[in-house]
Design a protein around this motif. Structure first.
Motif, PDB file in Angstrom:
ATOM      1  N   VAL A  18       0.829  -0.959   0.423  1.00 51.85           N
ATOM      2  CA  VAL A  18       0.307   0.005   0.272  1.00 51.85           C
ATOM      3  C   VAL A  18       0.930   1.176  -0.318  1.00 51.85           C
ATOM      4  N   LYS A  19       2.219   1.087   0.043  1.00 51.69           N
ATOM      5  CA  LYS A  19       2.530   1.849   0.676  1.00 51.69           C
ATOM      6  C   LYS A  19       3.300   2.473  -0.438  1.00 51.69           C
ATOM      7  N   THR A  20       3.945   1.075  -1.650  1.00 52.80           N
ATOM      8  CA  THR A  20       4.022   1.306  -3.173  1.00 52.80           C
ATOM      9  C   THR A  20       3.076   2.183  -3.915  1.00 52.80           C
ATOM     10  N   ALA A  21       1.612   1.478  -3.647  1.00 57.01           N
ATOM     11  CA  ALA A  21       0.674   1.743  -5.050  1.00 57.01           C
ATOM     12  C   ALA A  21       0.505   3.247  -3.765  1.00 57.01           C
ATOM     13  N   GLY A  22       0.552   4.092  -3.417  1.00 55.19           N
ATOM     14  CA  GLY A  22       0.481   5.305  -3.052  1.00 55.19           C
ATOM     15  C   GLY A  22      -0.407   5.853  -2.101  1.00 55.19           C
ATOM     16  N   VAL A  23      -0.645   4.920  -1.055  1.00 49.52           N
ATOM     17  CA  VAL A  23      -1.781   5.181   0.086  1.00 49.52           C
ATOM     18  C   VAL A  23      -0.416   5.986   1.346  1.00 49.52           C
ATOM     19  N   GLN A  24      -1.358   6.985   1.744  1.00 47.13           N
ATOM     20  CA  GLN A  24      -0.238   7.937   2.733  1.00 47.13           C
ATOM     21  C   GLN A  24      -0.672   7.684   3.557  1.00 47.13           C
ATOM     22  N   LYS A  25      -2.344   7.154   4.570  1.00 48.31           N
ATOM     23  CA  LYS A  25      -2.115   7.036   5.692  1.00 48.31           C
ATOM     24  C   LYS A  25      -3.006   6.143   6.248  1.00 48.31           C
ATOM     25  N   VAL A  26      -2.690   5.327   6.993  1.00 51.69           N
ATOM     26  CA  VAL A  26      -2.932   3.809   7.363  1.00 51.69           C
ATOM     27  C   VAL A  26      -3.343   3.787   8.972  1.00 51.69           C
ATOM     28  N   VAL A  27      -5.136   3.258   8.923  1.00 48.63           N
ATOM     29  CA  VAL A  27      -5.736   3.184   9.928  1.00 48.63           C
ATOM     30  C   VAL A  27      -5.469   1.686  10.507  1.00 48.63           C
ATOM     31  N   VAL A  28      -4.676   1.354  11.062  1.00 47.70           N
ATOM     32  CA  VAL A  28      -4.686   0.355  12.037  1.00 47.70           C
ATOM     33  C   VAL A  28      -5.230  -0.295  12.587  1.00 47.70           C
ATOM     34  N   VAL A  29      -7.092  -1.086  12.667  1.00 45.52           N
ATOM     35  CA  VAL A  29      -8.048  -1.778  13.367  1.00 45.52           C
ATOM     36  C   VAL A  29      -7.316  -2.866  13.768  1.00 45.52           C
ATOM     37  N   ILE A  30      -7.322  -2.850  15.530  1.00 45.55           N
ATOM     38  CA  ILE A  30      -7.042  -4.099  15.760  1.00 45.55           C
ATOM     39  C   ILE A  30      -8.236  -4.839  16.236  1.00 45.55           C
ATOM     40  N   ASN A  31      -8.915  -6.105  15.105  1.00 43.87           N
ATOM     41  CA  ASN A  31     -10.397  -6.709  15.931  1.00 43.87           C
ATOM     42  C   ASN A  31      -9.930  -8.139  16.364  1.00 43.87           C
ATOM     43  N   LYS A  32     -10.993  -8.077  16.195  1.00 44.78           N
ATOM     44  CA  LYS A  32     -11.413  -9.791  17.141  1.00 44.78           C
ATOM     45  C   LYS A  32     -11.660  -9.201  18.711  1.00 44.78           C
ATOM     46  N   MET A  33     -11.730  -8.125  19.149  1.00 42.76           N
ATOM     47  CA  MET A  33     -11.111  -7.989  20.564  1.00 42.76           C
ATOM     48  C   MET A  33     -12.251  -8.057  21.783  1.00 42.76           C
ATOM     49  N   ASP A  34     -13.331  -8.972  21.256  1.00 46.86           N
ATOM     50  CA  ASP A  34     -14.538  -9.827  21.948  1.00 46.86           C
ATOM     51  C   ASP A  34     -14.187 -10.961  21.870  1.00 46.86           C
ATOM     52  N   GLU A  35     -13.544 -11.093  21.730  1.00 43.21           N
ATOM     53  CA  GLU A  35     -12.782 -13.090  21.621  1.00 43.21           C
ATOM     54  C   GLU A  35     -12.114 -12.915  22.980  1.00 43.21           C
ATOM     55  N   PRO A  36     -12.889 -14.402  22.956  1.00 47.35           N
ATOM     56  CA  PRO A  36     -12.472 -14.999  24.969  1.00 47.35           C
ATOM     57  C   PRO A  36     -11.746 -14.671  25.311  1.00 47.35           C
ATOM     58  N   THR A  37     -10.404 -14.958  24.177  1.00 45.51           N
ATOM     59  CA  THR A  37      -8.798 -14.876  24.228  1.00 45.51           C
ATOM     60  C   THR A  37      -8.338 -13.939  24.836  1.00 45.51           C
ATOM     61  N   VAL A  38      -9.613 -12.962  24.789  1.00 39.98           N
ATOM     62  CA  VAL A  38      -8.778 -11.204  24.560  1.00 39.98           C
ATOM     63  C   VAL A  38      -9.621 -10.423  25.637  1.00 39.98           C
ATOM     64  N   GLU A  39     -10.938 -10.504  25.426  1.00 40.42           N
ATOM     65  CA  GLU A  39     -11.815  -9.873  26.209  1.00 40.42           C
ATOM     66  C   GLU A  39     -11.147  -8.671  26.643  1.00 40.42           C
ATOM     67  N   TRP A  40     -10.920  -7.384  25.374  1.00 47.61           N
ATOM     68  CA  TRP A  40     -10.808  -6.169  25.215  1.00 47.61           C
ATOM     69  C   TRP A  40      -9.320  -5.716  26.418  1.00 47.61           C
ATOM     70  N   SER A  41      -8.839  -6.807  26.342  1.00 47.14           N
ATOM     71  CA  SER A  41      -7.104  -6.502  26.851  1.00 47.14           C
ATOM     72  C   SER A  41      -6.362  -5.562  26.334  1.00 47.14           C
ATOM     73  N   LYS A  42      -6.221  -4.468  27.555  1.00 46.81           N
ATOM     74  CA  LYS A  42      -5.380  -3.247  26.797  1.00 46.81           C
ATOM     75  C   LYS A  42      -3.987  -4.219  27.103  1.00 46.81           C
ATOM     76  N   ALA A  43      -3.553  -4.884  27.508  1.00 48.90           N
ATOM     77  CA  ALA A  43      -1.962  -5.555  27.017  1.00 48.90           C
ATOM     78  C   ALA A  43      -2.120  -6.694  25.663  1.00 48.90           C
ATOM     79  N   ARG A  44      -2.943  -7.126  25.292  1.00 48.85           N
ATOM     80  CA  ARG A  44      -2.707  -7.142  24.219  1.00 48.85           C
ATOM     81  C   ARG A  44      -2.990  -6.123  23.717  1.00 48.85           C
ATOM     82  N   TYR A  45      -3.492  -4.922  22.805  1.00 46.94           N
ATOM     83  CA  TYR A  45      -3.900  -4.191  22.617  1.00 46.94           C
ATOM     84  C   TYR A  45      -2.242  -3.097  22.461  1.00 46.94           C
ATOM     85  N   ASP A  46      -1.461  -3.125  23.311  1.00 48.19           N
ATOM     86  CA  ASP A  46      -0.357  -3.079  23.388  1.00 48.19           C
ATOM     87  C   ASP A  46       0.583  -3.655  22.804  1.00 48.19           C
ATOM     88  N   GLU A  47       1.141  -5.213  23.400  1.00 52.13           N
ATOM     89  CA  GLU A  47       1.700  -5.511  22.448  1.00 52.13           C
ATOM     90  C   GLU A  47       1.313  -5.380  21.388  1.00 52.13           C
TER      91      GLU A  47
END
Length: 608
Positions: free
Chosen positions: A300-329
């Motif tokens: 996407v950088k080579t294609a000319g996209v200038q902005k990236v929004v990193v969306v961390i999905n599946k935060m409602d998973e039983p293995t994650v449960e909206w954990s801030k530690a997993r988000y920061d990792e």
């Protein structure tokens, strides 16, 4: 005259006169006497004063009762009505006293004229100082637009011009099964572009197929093959609106087999949404060597996209449960690689935790009872407030073609990269140099429109060309400033990943805007020293992973490209081979067709 007869006349053509001997003697004339003029007994009238009134009101005519004084001349440019004299405004005013009769003659120029001139010049100065100000000189577009808004209310403006929202193209990228299509389908449902009845139908069909959780992705994955396997194959297109902007969704495939389709989708985007799965093991699989997360960021950088929004999905998973530690990792692991790809992590990259399946933090902010540590905006809030990309509306028209099909005529699909067009315009289709006419323009909602501007994704119905004569990668361009079509060009290459060394004669597939063409590295010209950054004088024998080189690239057929400094979107490309991205590059020099090609073209001419 004959000398024999002294009394004869002398004849001159056009004149009859007596000979000098016969002419009578001339009498002396008395000298002229000087003309005596009567002495001047009255003072001369004062000099007239001229009034120049531009843009003011009509001056009051002088009264006929009293003898009018000499006319006054004043300069009034756009000012108020000038004050009239007493004799002109008041009919009962006393007439001006007559000038005294001095015994001696008055001078030619009278003194009362001087104060009249002084007063006229001072009047001009004050009027000009009041009217010729910078406030009246504001004629730029911003001031004019603001004046229009102040003069008319919002409803009148909307009725006259229509409500035109800013347009943004968004591509969803990421590893396979990260939740890209599910997120796109849920966004369409939350913004009202897919109604509840249709979603219930998708949910029922997915349940019958044994794929209960896939029903949201079926809004974008429309073919039976994609729905059966749960994998996006082609770039899905959709459209939705918010209160402030219009969006075109480009759902790119995540599987490595379909990376060429992903590149063509990313080439049409302004913003990339990198979807990351927070589930244990899935993020690691996508980010490790061989996963598509790394390759997609680079592409996407080579294609000319200038902005990236990193969306961390599946935060409602039983293995994650909206954990801030997993988000920061995940954030800590991704940030260095995104920075190495060329993005500014402070201004161009944003991290947002979401749940695409439940819709949490997509449209509305997530509640504190679910995620207590997140204080930022939701995904749509962030997209609405994101700075717009710079649009080259005044530049020559260029639109790379991404798709073409036949539907009561020739239809082409693409994103307008620069300039603007209107229905009925005549354009040039490069590199075949066919003159075509736009008979209709359709927007994302399949509604016919009259104009399209830079940044719009449109479908065009063309007249004057058959769909068999068009291929993806062709460019519709302005006839006066056409895009360059060349077979050779010089480019800077950064070798990313290759098992062996690369030598002259190496072949790969070049992806540039919507074009995919096989090219050959005809010669390696220079390499860049890592320590100094300077180009080498001697050409290198080979190139290997991690090096930056300048190479001469050849294509078998003319390709539509531009220099990177002139048009970045048409001047950056990717080289792929064996299912991997080998190198990324930018075009630095175009080599126009030479004399040999001209000789070949002349040799192929035939006289009928």
């Amino acid at each position: 005259m004959s000398k024999l007869n002294a009394n004869a006349f002398s004849f001159v053509p056009g004149q009859f006169r007596v000979s000098p001997q016969q002419q009578p003697p001339q009498q002396a004339q008395p000298p002229l006497q000087p003309v005596e003029r009567p002495p001047q007994t009255e003072a001369p009238a004062p000099a007239p004063t001229i009034t120049l009134n531009i843009g003011g009101s009509k001056p009051t005519p002088p009264s006929t009762r009293a003898p009018s004084p000499p006319p006054t001349i004043s300069l009034n440019i756009g000012g108020s009505k000038p004050a009239s004299s007493a004799s002109a405004t008041d009919p009962d005013a006393a007439p001006a006293p007559a000038a005294p009769k001095p015994s001696t003659p008055a001078p030619a120029v009278s003194k009362p004229a001087a104060p009249a001139k002084a007063s006229a010049s001072s009047t001009v100065g004050t009027v000009a100082a009041k009217s010729l100000t910078l406030e009246r000189a504001k004629t730029d577009t911003t001031a004019v637009a603001q004046d229009v808004r102040n003069a008319a209310d919002e409803e009148t403006l909307k009725d006259l011009f229509g409500h035109v929202k800013q347009h943004l193209n968004v591509v969803f990228i990421g590893h396979v099964d990260a939740g890209k299509s599910t997120m796109g389908g849920n966004l369409l449902y939350l913004t009202g572009m897919v109604d509840k009845r249709t979603m219930e139908k998708y949910e029922r069909e997915a349940k019958e197929a044994g794929r209960d959780s896939w029903y949201l992705s079926w809004a974008l994955d429309s073919t039976p093959q994609e729905r059966a396997k749960g994998k996006t194959v082609e770039v899905g297109r959709a459209y939705f609106e918010t209160d402030s902007r219009r969006y075109t969704i480009l759902d790119a495939p995540g599987h490595k087999t379909y990376v060429p389709s992903m590149i063509s989708g990313a080439a049409q985007a302004d913003v990339a949404i990198l979807v990351i799965s927070a589930r244990k093991g899935e993020f690691e699989t996508g980010f490790e060597r061989g996963g598509q997360t790394r390759e997609h960021i680079m592409l996407v950088k080579t294609a000319g996209v200038q902005k990236v929004v990193v969306v961390i999905n599946k935060m409602d998973e039983p293995t994650v449960e909206w954990s801030k530690a997993r988000y920061d990792e995940i954030k800590d692991k991704l940030t260095p690689f995104i920075k190495a790809a060329g993005f500014n992590t402070k201004t161009d990259v944003t991290f947002i935790p979401v749940s695409a399946y439940t819709g949490a933090n997509l449209k509305d902010r997530i509640g504190k009872n679910v995620c207590s540590w997140w204080d930022g905006p939701s995904l749509l809030e962030h997209l609405d407030k994101m700075p717009m990309a710079d649009r080259k509306i005044g530049a020559p028209f260029m639109m790379p073609i991404s798709e073409k099909y036949k539907d009561m005529g020739t239809i082409v699909v693409g994103k307008v990269e620069s300039g603007h067009m209107r229905k009925g315009d005549s354009l040039l289709l490069m590199p075949n140099k066919n003159i075509v006419e736009i008979s209709a323009i359709y927007n994302e909602m399949e509604d016919e429109i009259d104009t399209a501007f830079c940044g719009d994704n449109v479908r065009l119905r063309l007249r004057g060309v058959d769909d068999e004569d068009i291929s993806p990668g062709f460019v519709l361009t302005s006839p006066t400033h056409p895009v360059h079509a060349v077979r050779q060009f010089e480019a800077q290459l950064a070798i990313l990943d290759h098992k062996n060394i690369i030598c002259a004669g190496y072949s790969a597939v070049m992806h540039c805007h919507t074009l995919a063409e096989e090219v050959t590295l005809a010669a390696l010209l220079h390499y860049f020293d890592k320590a100094t950054g300077r180009k080498s004088r001697k050409p290198p024998q080979f190139a290997k992973k991690g090096q930056k080189i300048v190479a001469l690239i050849e294509a078998s057929e003319p390709v539509c490209v531009e220099r990177f400094v002139d048009y970045p979107q048409l001047g950056r490309f990717t080289l792929r081979d064996e299912g991997k991205t080998i190198a990324i590059g930018k075009i630095t020099k175009l080599i126009e067709p030479g004399l040999e090609e001209a000789i070949d073209a002349v040799g192929n001419l035939s006289v009928a």
